[in-house]
Scaffold this motif. Structure first.
Motif, PDB file in Angstrom:
ATOM      1  N   GLN A  57      -7.865   1.221  -5.167  1.00 53.70           N
ATOM      2  CA  GLN A  57      -6.426   1.490  -5.234  1.00 53.70           C
ATOM      3  C   GLN A  57      -5.737   0.562  -6.224  1.00 53.70           C
ATOM      4  OE1 GLN A  57      -4.907   1.456  -1.237  1.00 53.70           O
ATOM      5  NE2 GLN A  57      -5.675   3.506  -0.817  1.00 53.70           N
ATOM      6  N   PHE A  61      -3.797   1.788  -9.544  1.00 52.92           N
ATOM      7  CA  PHE A  61      -2.411   1.377  -9.782  1.00 52.92           C
ATOM      8  C   PHE A  61      -2.283   0.690 -11.136  1.00 52.92           C
ATOM      9  CE2 PHE A  61       0.915  -1.834  -9.616  1.00 52.92           C
ATOM     10  CZ  PHE A  61       2.018  -1.033  -9.385  1.00 52.92           C
ATOM     11  N   VAL A  88      -2.273   5.707  -2.317  1.00 52.34           N
ATOM     12  CA  VAL A  88      -1.730   4.377  -2.083  1.00 52.34           C
ATOM     13  C   VAL A  88      -0.623   4.437  -1.039  1.00 52.34           C
ATOM     14  CG1 VAL A  88      -2.324   3.426  -4.335  1.00 52.34           C
ATOM     15  CG2 VAL A  88      -0.117   4.497  -4.016  1.00 52.34           C
ATOM     16  N   ALA A  89      -0.401   3.320  -0.400  1.00 47.41           N
ATOM     17  CA  ALA A  89       0.624   3.239   0.640  1.00 47.41           C
ATOM     18  C   ALA A  89       1.240   1.850   0.607  1.00 47.41           C
ATOM     19  CB  ALA A  89       0.000   3.515   2.007  1.00 47.41           C
ATOM     20  N   TRP A  92       1.856  -0.928  -2.519  1.00 52.35           N
ATOM     21  CA  TRP A  92       1.369  -0.252  -3.725  1.00 52.35           C
ATOM     22  C   TRP A  92       2.191   1.005  -4.013  1.00 52.35           C
ATOM     23  CZ3 TRP A  92      -1.000  -3.493  -6.447  1.00 52.35           C
ATOM     24  CH2 TRP A  92      -1.813  -4.470  -5.865  1.00 52.35           C
ATOM     25  N   LYS A  93       2.568   1.723  -2.976  1.00 53.02           N
ATOM     26  CA  LYS A  93       3.420   2.903  -3.177  1.00 53.02           C
ATOM     27  C   LYS A  93       4.802   2.472  -3.649  1.00 53.02           C
ATOM     28  CE  LYS A  93       5.058   7.223  -1.228  1.00 53.02           C
ATOM     29  NZ  LYS A  93       5.948   7.339  -2.343  1.00 53.02           N
ATOM     30  N   ASP A  94       5.335   1.405  -3.052  1.00 48.47           N
ATOM     31  CA  ASP A  94       6.640   0.892  -3.472  1.00 48.47           C
ATOM     32  C   ASP A  94       6.616   0.487  -4.944  1.00 48.47           C
ATOM     33  OD1 ASP A  94       7.495   1.269  -0.877  1.00 48.47           O
ATOM     34  OD2 ASP A  94       7.369  -0.862  -0.330  1.00 48.47           O
ATOM     35  N   THR A  96       4.543   1.602  -7.282  1.00 49.42           N
ATOM     36  CA  THR A  96       4.419   2.823  -8.079  1.00 49.42           C
ATOM     37  C   THR A  96       5.770   3.512  -8.203  1.00 49.42           C
ATOM     38  OG1 THR A  96       2.143   3.102  -7.321  1.00 49.42           O
ATOM     39  CG2 THR A  96       3.199   5.024  -8.290  1.00 49.42           C
ATOM     40  N   ASP A  97       6.485   3.625  -7.088  1.00 47.86           N
ATOM     41  CA  ASP A  97       7.808   4.252  -7.102  1.00 47.86           C
ATOM     42  C   ASP A  97       8.769   3.478  -8.004  1.00 47.86           C
ATOM     43  OD1 ASP A  97       6.826   6.154  -5.377  1.00 47.86           O
ATOM     44  OD2 ASP A  97       7.786   5.299  -3.589  1.00 47.86           O
TER      45      ASP A  97
END
Length: 105
Positions: A57, A61, A88-89, A92-94, A96-97
């Motif tokens: 992940q 990223f 991703v969560a 990692w999601k934050d 990416t966003d």
């Protein structure tokens, strides 16, 4: 007795090696899933799999952020590239966003 001790210590040593490699900027370093030709089992296998998933992940990223940054530096005034990092969560999601938000504004 030494073999037994080595069998118990090896997974911990391998996790440390793998995490150290990531910390040094080499996120492609995977945790080995076997010892002396024997596959890991039980909690050792579970830990190794978790570490490898984390590294995959992080690599995805990193690749996506690098790709978007390169696209945007080439386009300069034409922003809008978006990073796509499946699976991703959390943080990692934050991240990416956030990268996608910056790229789109």
């Amino acid at each position: 007795m030494n073999t037994l001790i080595d069998d118990l210590l090896w997974p911990t040593t391998e996790v440390t090696r793998t995490i150290s490699a990531v910390g040094e900027g080499r996120p492609a370093a995977d945790h080995e899933l076997e010892v002396d030709g024997r596959p890991l089992k039980g909690e050792f296998l579970r830990s190794a799999t978790i570490v490898n998933t984390m590294i995959e992940q992080m690599s995805a990223f990193t690749s996506e952020v690098t790709r978007v940054a390169r696209e945007e530096s080439v386009r300069k005034a034409s922003l809008g590239g978006q990073a796509a990092v499946p699976g991703v969560a959390g943080t990692w999601k934050d991240l990416t966003d956030s990268v996608n938000s910056m790229a789109s504004t």
